[in-house]
Design a protein around this motif. Structure first.
Motif, PDB file in Angstrom:
ATOM      1  N   SER A 128       0.826  -1.207   0.000  1.00 23.11           N
ATOM      2  CA  SER A 128       0.000   0.000   0.000  1.00 23.11           C
ATOM      3  C   SER A 128       0.862   1.260   0.000  1.00 23.11           C
ATOM      4  CB  SER A 128      -0.938  -0.001   1.201  1.00 23.11           C
ATOM      5  OG  SER A 128      -0.186   0.103   2.378  1.00 23.11           O
ATOM      6  N   LYS A 129       2.128   1.129   0.414  1.00 18.80           N
ATOM      7  CA  LYS A 129       3.018   2.297   0.399  1.00 18.80           C
ATOM      8  C   LYS A 129       3.252   2.791  -1.025  1.00 18.80           C
ATOM      9  CE  LYS A 129       5.637   1.447   4.584  1.00 18.80           C
ATOM     10  NZ  LYS A 129       6.916   1.005   5.126  1.00 18.80           N
ATOM     11  N   LEU A 130       3.221   1.859  -1.985  1.00 18.04           N
ATOM     12  CA  LEU A 130       3.439   2.276  -3.365  1.00 18.04           C
ATOM     13  C   LEU A 130       2.239   3.055  -3.902  1.00 18.04           C
ATOM     14  CD1 LEU A 130       5.288  -0.773  -4.965  1.00 18.04           C
ATOM     15  CD2 LEU A 130       6.209   1.444  -4.350  1.00 18.04           C
ATOM     16  N   PHE A 131       1.062   2.837  -3.310  1.00 12.49           N
ATOM     17  CA  PHE A 131      -0.105   3.601  -3.733  1.00 12.49           C
ATOM     18  C   PHE A 131       0.092   5.089  -3.420  1.00 12.49           C
ATOM     19  CE2 PHE A 131      -2.146  -0.494  -3.889  1.00 12.49           C
ATOM     20  CZ  PHE A 131      -3.010  -0.352  -4.956  1.00 12.49           C
ATOM     21  N   ASP A 132       0.696   5.366  -2.259  1.00 14.14           N
ATOM     22  CA  ASP A 132       0.991   6.752  -1.905  1.00 14.14           C
ATOM     23  C   ASP A 132       1.918   7.374  -2.944  1.00 14.14           C
ATOM     24  OD1 ASP A 132      -0.571   6.997   0.293  1.00 14.14           O
ATOM     25  OD2 ASP A 132       1.001   6.580   1.766  1.00 14.14           O
ATOM     26  N   VAL A 133       2.902   6.590  -3.405  1.00 21.55           N
ATOM     27  CA  VAL A 133       3.812   7.091  -4.436  1.00 21.55           C
ATOM     28  C   VAL A 133       3.017   7.419  -5.694  1.00 21.55           C
ATOM     29  CG1 VAL A 133       5.778   6.532  -5.907  1.00 21.55           C
ATOM     30  CG2 VAL A 133       5.762   5.791  -3.530  1.00 21.55           C
ATOM     31  N   GLY A 134       2.127   6.509  -6.082  1.00 17.18           N
ATOM     32  CA  GLY A 134       1.280   6.743  -7.251  1.00 17.18           C
ATOM     33  C   GLY A 134       0.465   8.020  -7.103  1.00 17.18           C
ATOM     34  N   LYS A 135      -0.055   8.231  -5.904  1.00 15.09           N
ATOM     35  CA  LYS A 135      -0.871   9.435  -5.657  1.00 15.09           C
ATOM     36  C   LYS A 135      -0.011  10.692  -5.785  1.00 15.09           C
ATOM     37  CE  LYS A 135      -3.935   7.493  -2.219  1.00 15.09           C
ATOM     38  NZ  LYS A 135      -4.027   7.502  -0.744  1.00 15.09           N
ATOM     39  N   VAL A 136       1.171  10.657  -5.146  1.00 17.90           N
ATOM     40  CA  VAL A 136       2.047  11.829  -5.153  1.00 17.90           C
ATOM     41  C   VAL A 136       2.510  12.157  -6.572  1.00 17.90           C
ATOM     42  CG1 VAL A 136       4.325  12.605  -4.428  1.00 17.90           C
ATOM     43  CG2 VAL A 136       2.800  11.587  -2.763  1.00 17.90           C
ATOM     44  N   LEU A 137       2.691  11.108  -7.402  1.00 21.06           N
ATOM     45  CA  LEU A 137       3.133  11.336  -8.778  1.00 21.06           C
ATOM     46  C   LEU A 137       1.942  11.576  -9.701  1.00 21.06           C
ATOM     47  CD1 LEU A 137       5.930   8.624  -9.153  1.00 21.06           C
ATOM     48  CD2 LEU A 137       6.208  11.026  -8.640  1.00 21.06           C
ATOM     49  N   GLN A 138       0.770  11.690  -9.133  1.00 19.20           N
ATOM     50  CA  GLN A 138      -0.455  11.967  -9.896  1.00 19.20           C
ATOM     51  C   GLN A 138      -0.736  10.919 -10.967  1.00 19.20           C
ATOM     52  OE1 GLN A 138      -0.171  16.145 -11.136  1.00 19.20           O
ATOM     53  NE2 GLN A 138      -2.164  16.481 -10.204  1.00 19.20           N
ATOM     54  N   PHE A 139      -0.667   9.660 -10.583  1.00 15.21           N
ATOM     55  CA  PHE A 139      -1.065   8.599 -11.505  1.00 15.21           C
ATOM     56  C   PHE A 139      -2.574   8.686 -11.721  1.00 15.21           C
ATOM     57  CE2 PHE A 139       2.264   4.961 -11.215  1.00 15.21           C
ATOM     58  CZ  PHE A 139       3.278   5.878 -11.404  1.00 15.21           C
ATOM     59  N   SER A 140      -3.002   8.487 -12.960  1.00 18.31           N
ATOM     60  CA  SER A 140      -4.438   8.381 -13.207  1.00 18.31           C
ATOM     61  C   SER A 140      -4.899   7.006 -12.722  1.00 18.31           C
ATOM     62  CB  SER A 140      -4.719   8.530 -14.695  1.00 18.31           C
ATOM     63  OG  SER A 140      -4.147   7.451 -15.392  1.00 18.31           O
ATOM     64  N   LYS A 141      -6.200   6.821 -12.662  1.00 12.02           N
ATOM     65  CA  LYS A 141      -6.730   5.530 -12.201  1.00 12.02           C
ATOM     66  C   LYS A 141      -6.215   4.406 -13.102  1.00 12.02           C
ATOM     67  CE  LYS A 141     -10.588   3.963  -9.694  1.00 12.02           C
ATOM     68  NZ  LYS A 141     -11.901   4.144  -9.154  1.00 12.02           N
ATOM     69  N   TRP A 142      -6.214   4.679 -14.404  1.00 13.29           N
ATOM     70  CA  TRP A 142      -5.741   3.691 -15.373  1.00 13.29           C
ATOM     71  C   TRP A 142      -4.264   3.379 -15.147  1.00 13.29           C
ATOM     72  CZ3 TRP A 142      -7.095  -0.059 -18.252  1.00 13.29           C
ATOM     73  CH2 TRP A 142      -6.327  -0.467 -19.341  1.00 13.29           C
ATOM     74  N   GLN A 143      -3.457   4.426 -14.859  1.00 12.87           N
ATOM     75  CA  GLN A 143      -2.028   4.205 -14.605  1.00 12.87           C
ATOM     76  C   GLN A 143      -1.812   3.434 -13.314  1.00 12.87           C
ATOM     77  OE1 GLN A 143      -0.735   8.268 -14.857  1.00 12.87           O
ATOM     78  NE2 GLN A 143       0.022   8.028 -16.957  1.00 12.87           N
ATOM     79  N   MET A 144      -2.677   3.678 -12.316  1.00  9.85           N
ATOM     80  CA  MET A 144      -2.582   2.921 -11.070  1.00  9.85           C
ATOM     81  C   MET A 144      -2.727   1.423 -11.365  1.00  9.85           C
ATOM     82  SD  MET A 144      -2.250   4.432  -8.062  1.00  9.85           S
ATOM     83  CE  MET A 144      -2.476   5.938  -7.159  1.00  9.85           C
ATOM     84  N   ILE A 145      -3.627   1.096 -12.300  1.00  9.67           N
ATOM     85  CA  ILE A 145      -3.868  -0.309 -12.637  1.00  9.67           C
ATOM     86  C   ILE A 145      -2.707  -0.871 -13.450  1.00  9.67           C
ATOM     87  CG2 ILE A 145      -5.363  -1.889 -13.913  1.00  9.67           C
ATOM     88  CD1 ILE A 145      -7.683   0.062 -13.281  1.00  9.67           C
ATOM     89  N   THR A 146      -2.366  -0.162 -14.548  1.00 12.07           N
ATOM     90  CA  THR A 146      -1.405  -0.744 -15.478  1.00 12.07           C
ATOM     91  C   THR A 146       0.045  -0.570 -15.031  1.00 12.07           C
ATOM     92  OG1 THR A 146      -1.423   1.299 -16.740  1.00 12.07           O
ATOM     93  CG2 THR A 146      -2.899  -0.436 -17.478  1.00 12.07           C
ATOM     94  N   ARG A 147       0.335   0.515 -14.292  1.00 13.13           N
ATOM     95  CA  ARG A 147       1.735   0.780 -13.923  1.00 13.13           C
ATOM     96  C   ARG A 147       2.074   0.285 -12.536  1.00 13.13           C
ATOM     97  NH1 ARG A 147       4.429   4.425 -17.861  1.00 13.13           N
ATOM     98  NH2 ARG A 147       2.844   4.418 -19.460  1.00 13.13           N
TER      99      ARG A 147
END
Lengths: 258, 283
Positions: free
Chosen positions: B173-192
């Protein structure tokens, strides 16, 4: 007001727990100019990390005002680069792809910036390495480059060198100062290490717990690069330490440095 | 004299490299030989016992006669025909079942709501044995390809479903915070983030699914069929052609192992980044 990049005023934050509410931050007031290097120091539980998370937009449940460029912070965004205590790299991506993350290296502009940043954080030759092949200090440098690629208005660092050994930590502090001087990025650096706070900060924000509040803000008028062994540095260090000793309760966490 | 001394000083560089390479090669061959020791020993004992007349050739034919049968069936093209049909069925069934399992695993993994809605039912269906379901499929769809494919698909659905779900839920779940901070879109959260992070589990699911697809295939072809390796075995059994039964078993073993090997090869390539315990004594 207009010249301030970050304005925090009357900021309070309460955690609701079954055993009763805990006041994490109480009436925080801080203004940060563009390009400034601010260090925030305090014992564990003083709310310094909570403060940073609020500025990052990772925590939006608070009362008071937090303005970045005059606009309230609504959520995480690339304007606020965040460096966690652990590097938190994507283990399946190489160094250069970790820096690019959701941006494409096929874009020549991104490619060029990534190359520049790899040079800035001194990781040439490791572009194609995976995170498992890096040391802790190198991994943290990748995460700094990752944040810098987005040209953040402010870089928020949450005890970024806390997990590193003393030698690597000193080296990383120099790397960070170098980046700051070359890039001019505004830095908000949270630490519990007294030496680190005095070595890096133009102003040291001293926080105390129960409830988390700012005790004082001390300007450090020493020219960079600073010498830890110099008498002026030691004098400054004592000044900051004095601020802590005014507190009635003993603080075991202070001065965990070298 | 001096010249020869100099010569002696220079060369050692190259031979050193060669010995390094050959030593790792010799470890590989040693491992291979070690692994072969037990099966080869058994085969030799079996052949000797058969030749000496200790074994009933109808129940346990000699390895050499099984080999002769295998060679004969291969050269006549009979084996290839049956194997081709079986492989096609297994592949198609796996693609249908595994594909749906992957999709369902992703869907249920992402949403707690979907999990509560679908997972209890799917877990109930998962425990149903092939042999209990097969008669129903035959009643509904007859002995045709549909019932066979469904049976294989049903089997390969669950390993991929369960493992994909598990993989998604175990993303740090810590990587989700990274995704949020880097402004990943929902799609990028899934694929990246979510998919690459759950890839190790998805691969495990694929390997198990392929194995189950072969199992389902045998059941399907033995229930009623006029082609395929399963049919070959069943047909040979009714005529007591034990050598053919053995040939069928060998073919299943080899093809199963081979498909697993191919998947592991792809897995090793795609999961190069992994930094996990490889087991005691690994290089």
């Amino acid at each position: 007001m207009a010249s301030e990049l970050l304005v925090i005023d009357g900021l309070s934050k309460t955690f609701s727990a079954p055993a009763g509410d805990v006041i994490a931050l109480s009436n925080i007031r801080l203004q940060v100019r563009k390009g400034e290097f601010i260090t925030i120091i305090g014992p564990s539980g003083c709310g310094k990390s909570t403060l940073l998370k609020i500025v990052a937009g990772l925590d939006t449940r608070y009362t008071g005002t937090v303005l970045l460029n005059g606009k309230p912070i609504e959520g995480p965004s690339i304007e606020k680069g965040f460096i966690f205590q652990e590097p938190r790299l994507f283990p399946w991506l190489t160094v250069e792809k970790n820096i690019a993350a959701n941006l494409s290296l096929k874009n020549p502009q991104v490619r060029q910036r990534v190359n520049e940043l790899i040079e800035l954080v001194r990781l040439q030759g490791f572009e194609k390495s995976y995170p498992r092949e890096l040391s802790g200090g190198m991994a943290q440098r990748v995460s700094i480059a990752r944040a810098l690629l987005r040209n953040p208005d402010v870089l928020l660092l949450d005890e970024p060198f806390g997990a590193l050994d003393a030698f690597t930590r000193t080296h990383m502090q120099e790397v960070l100062l170098d980046i700051w001087q070359r890039n001019g990025t505004t830095m908000l650096f949270v630490t519990h290490d007294l030496d680190e706070a005095v070595f890096l900060g133009e102003r040291v924000v001293i926080m105390n717990p129960r409830p988390g509040h700012i005790r004082s803000v001390l300007p450090v008028d020493l020219p960079f690069p600073r010498k830890r062994s110099g008498t002026a540095f030691q004098e400054m260090r004592r000044l900051v330490l004095n601020e802590f000793e005014k507190v009635e309760e003993p603080l075991y966490d202070v001065g965990g440095g070298i | 004299m001096q010249a020869s001394a100099e010569k002696a000083l220079v060369p050692p560089l190259t031979p050193k490299k060669r010995t390094l390479k050959s030593s790792s090669l010799s470890i590989m061959t040693t491992n291979l030989l070690l692994g072969l020791l037990v099966p080869v020993g058994l085969l030799i004992a079996w052949e000797i016992a058969g030749t000496l007349g200790y074994l009933n050739p109808v129940l346990l034919p000699k390895p050499s006669s099984i080999w002769a049968e295998l060679v004969g069936m291969t050269s006549s093209g009979e084996l290839a025909r049956h194997l081709g049909i079986s492989a096609w069925r297994a592949l198609l069934g796996f693609l249908i079942g595994g594909g749906l399992g992957l999709a369902a695993g992703i869907w249920v993994g992402f949403s707690y709501k979907t999990e509560r809605l679908l997972d209890p039912t799917l877990q109930m269906l998962r425990t149903l044995p092939h042999l209990a379901i097969a008669p129903l499929f035959i009643l509904w769809f007859g002995f045709g390809e549909t019932s066979k494919l469904l049976l294989i698909a049903k089997g390969s659905f669950f390993p991929l479903y369960v493992n994909t779900f598990l993989g998604i839920r175990s993303v740090d779940s810590k990587l989700f915070d990274v995704g949020k901070v880097l402004q990943f879109s929902k799609w990028q959260m899934i694929t990246r983030l979510i998919l690459p992070a759950s890839l190790p589990n998805i691969f495990l699911g694929i390997r198990l699914s392929v194995g189950v697809a072969w199992l389902g295939l045998v059941v399907a072809e033995m229930m009623g069929s006029s082609s395929g390796v399963g049919y070959l075995i069943n047909d040979a059994r009714s005529f007591s052609l034990t050598t053919v039964v053995f040939v069928g078993i060998i073919v299943f073993a080899v093809v199963g192992k081979l498909s697993d090997f191919v998947i592991r090869l792809i897995e090793a390539r795609m999961l190069r980044w992994q930094d996990s315990y490889k087991g005691e004594g690994a290089k």
